[in-house]
Scaffold this motif. Structure first.
Motif, PDB file in Angstrom:
ATOM      1  N   GLU A 100      -0.306  11.271   1.334  1.00  0.00           N
ATOM      2  CA  GLU A 100       1.332  10.624   1.069  1.00  0.00           C
ATOM      3  C   GLU A 100       2.235  10.694   2.037  1.00  0.00           C
ATOM      4  N   PRO A 110       2.339   6.207   6.224  1.00  0.00           N
ATOM      5  CA  PRO A 110       2.768   4.655   6.047  1.00  0.00           C
ATOM      6  C   PRO A 110       1.820   4.099   5.453  1.00  0.00           C
ATOM      7  N   TRP A 111       2.069   3.329   3.274  1.00  0.00           N
ATOM      8  CA  TRP A 111       1.229   2.629   3.275  1.00  0.00           C
ATOM      9  C   TRP A 111       1.613   1.105   3.435  1.00  0.00           C
ATOM     10  N   ALA A 160      -1.004  -2.913   0.328  1.00  0.00           N
ATOM     11  CA  ALA A 160      -1.917  -2.360  -0.927  1.00  0.00           C
ATOM     12  C   ALA A 160      -3.142  -2.497  -0.142  1.00  0.00           C
ATOM     13  N   GLU A 182       5.852   7.881  -8.601  1.00  0.00           N
ATOM     14  CA  GLU A 182       5.857   7.789  -6.621  1.00  0.00           C
ATOM     15  C   GLU A 182       4.702   6.447  -6.090  1.00  0.00           C
ATOM     16  N   VAL A 183       3.500   6.799  -6.787  1.00  0.00           N
ATOM     17  CA  VAL A 183       2.549   6.630  -6.554  1.00  0.00           C
ATOM     18  C   VAL A 183       2.387   4.655  -6.588  1.00  0.00           C
ATOM     19  N   ALA A 232       4.879   2.847  -7.619  1.00  0.00           N
ATOM     20  CA  ALA A 232       5.823   2.359  -6.678  1.00  0.00           C
ATOM     21  C   ALA A 232       5.461   1.718  -5.430  1.00  0.00           C
ATOM     22  N   ARG A 233       4.548   2.714  -4.289  1.00  0.00           N
ATOM     23  CA  ARG A 233       4.416   2.398  -3.495  1.00  0.00           C
ATOM     24  C   ARG A 233       3.133   1.470  -3.723  1.00  0.00           C
ATOM     25  N   ALA A 266       5.678  -1.774  -4.012  1.00  0.00           N
ATOM     26  CA  ALA A 266       6.107  -2.385  -2.672  1.00  0.00           C
ATOM     27  C   ALA A 266       5.369  -2.501  -1.842  1.00  0.00           C
ATOM     28  N   GLY A 267       3.651  -2.353  -1.947  1.00  0.00           N
ATOM     29  CA  GLY A 267       2.684  -2.448  -0.669  1.00  0.00           C
ATOM     30  C   GLY A 267       2.467  -4.165  -1.447  1.00  0.00           C
TER      31      GLY A 267
END
Length: 432
Positions: free
Chosen positions: A50, A53-54, A57, A279-280, A282-283, A286-287
């Motif tokens: 977490e 940075p991711w 994806a 949160e996951v 959303a990430r 975003a990816g």
């Protein structure tokens, strides 16, 4: 030479054996999340941190948070508006958690001081060999998972000292449920933990430690049946993990989320009431470069299947169940329904789940409570409220829920996994 296909009985036994090994490896929610991660590692999933940075994806990934885990696999045809197919479960089970002062001594017996966690069937924990399992925080800031093996037992009072025990057993949670760990002035709870973990006692500065039954699962009978601790809800965790591993998705992003703390209300950072899943997701979006409009469109097309165990009709207590809905172990996964929204299922959810089961070649059945009986709840309504994603509550029927030893049918273990695999692959009924 053509590969021989397994019969239904062989498939059920294989699923039950895999579940049994999962339960053995998971005496606490922390161990359950780690065992899920281990099996995902074997299937070439990648762990993400977490704090890191991711980047864009891709592939198959998972992330751990305390006793919870979220994993997903991106399809080749993924776009910013591809909907999520989310399968949810929980890693914790009812039982006992060690108190801040975990040692007690009375009349030459060394004992543990434990707090009741959730709503266990208390009498089922008596006269069972128990271990201490969970995590410890160390002075250097690290954490470590630990398990001791059998070190404790909650002894019953002999019938000679209470002739009414078979008619009116009453257990005081403070007085009668302290486990015995030895005689005299020997090692205390944290000494036993330190020895098992091969660390110094003085290095342990914090702990989340639970008691767990050490008897391994048993698969028996010609059906067969599975007798085990922690089937609520490791049966759903196990099914979700293996369904995701087996999934080749198309048109959906399959996600599994195994929350902690469902048995005590879910209102934690790793529970369904916390921000972890939001949160996951959303990430991930975003990816994929999703805009706010993309996110809303995708959410409107997404589904969440909340999987937790339910009650099979008990042959010795038929009057405790609904007159007309009679879910039976061995007759397939259940759709869980409650008019007061203790479960999130509605008509559209029923259509989705029964359609998924049909596409998986799995029999399904409905569950609803007797009006005179209180109805429990799940992560389903919480997840639906937090995310606004359509949600349906399902599971498998079982006996002895919240006992130290619960009972289910192996065929239902297999059926749930097969249905979740179809759901996660996007095998939804038309118009879902």
């Amino acid at each position: 030479m053509a590969r021989r296909r397994m019969s239904a009985a062989q498939r059920a036994k294989k699923a039950a054996e895999s579940l049994a090994s999962f339960v053995v490896a998971a005496p606490s929610s922390y161990h359950a999340a780690l065992e899920a991660a281990r099996r995902l590692d074997e299937a070439d999933f990648t762990e993400l941190q977490e704090r890191d940075p991711w980047t864009k994806a891709s592939g198959a990934n998972y992330v751990l948070r305390d006793g919870a885990i979220i994993a997903w696999r991106l399809p080749e045809d993924v776009t910013p508006t591809t909907p999520f197919a989310i399968a949810g479960a929980h890693t914790d089970s009812p039982g006992f958690k060690l108190k801040p002062a975990p040692d007690h001594e009375a009349h030459g017996w060394r004992q543990l001081n434990a707090e009741v966690y959730g709503g266990p069937l208390l009498n089922s924990w008596l006269d069972r060999e128990l271990e201490i399992a969970g995590r410890v925080a160390l002075a250097d800031g690290s954490t470590q998972l630990v398990r001791t093996g059998a070190v404790a037992r909650i002894p019953q009072l002999a019938i000679h000292l209470d002739r009414s025990v078979n008619d009116e057993l009453k257990l005081n949670k403070q007085q009668h449920l302290r486990p015995v760990i030895g005689l005299g002035n020997g090692k205390g709870a944290l000494d036993l933990v330190a020895d098992a973990a091969k660390i110094a006692r003085e290095d342990i500065v914090g702990w989340d430690l639970f008691l767990a039954d050490t008897q391994e699962p048993t698969i028996f009978g010609d059906a067969p049946l599975v007798s085990s601790g922690r089937l609520d809800n490791l049966v759903s965790v196990h099914a979700a993990v293996h369904a995701l591993i087996e999934t080749v998705p198309s048109g959906v992003i399959p996600v599994i989320v195994c929350f902690d703390h469902e048995e005590v209300g879910s209102a934690t950072r790793s529970g369904a009431g916390g921000p972890f899943l939001d949160e996951v997701l959303a990430r991930i979006r975003a990816g994929l470069g999703a805009t706010a409009e993309d996110i809303h469109r995708a959410a409107a097309a997404s589904w969440c299947v909340s999987s937790d165990v339910g009650h099979s009709v008990h042959p010795n207590y038929r009057e405790r169940h609904d007159d007309d809905c009679v879910p039976l172990a061995g007759n397939g996964p259940i759709l869980k329904i409650n008019a007061n929204q203790r479960y999130a299922s509605d008509a559209t959810g029923a259509a989705l789940w029964h359609g998924v089961c049909r596409n998986a070649g799995v029999q399904s059945q409905d569950f609803v409570s007797n009006n005179s009986m209180p109805c429990g709840s799940t992560i389903g309504p919480i997840t639906a409220t937090r995310l606004g994603i359509r949600t349906v509550d399902v599971g498998i029927p079982m006996l002895s829920m919240h006992s130290a030893r619960e009972l289910c049918a192996a065929s239902d273990v297999d059926g749930l996994e097969r249905a979740l695999a179809v759901f996660l692959a996007g095998g939804w009924p038309e118009h879902s």
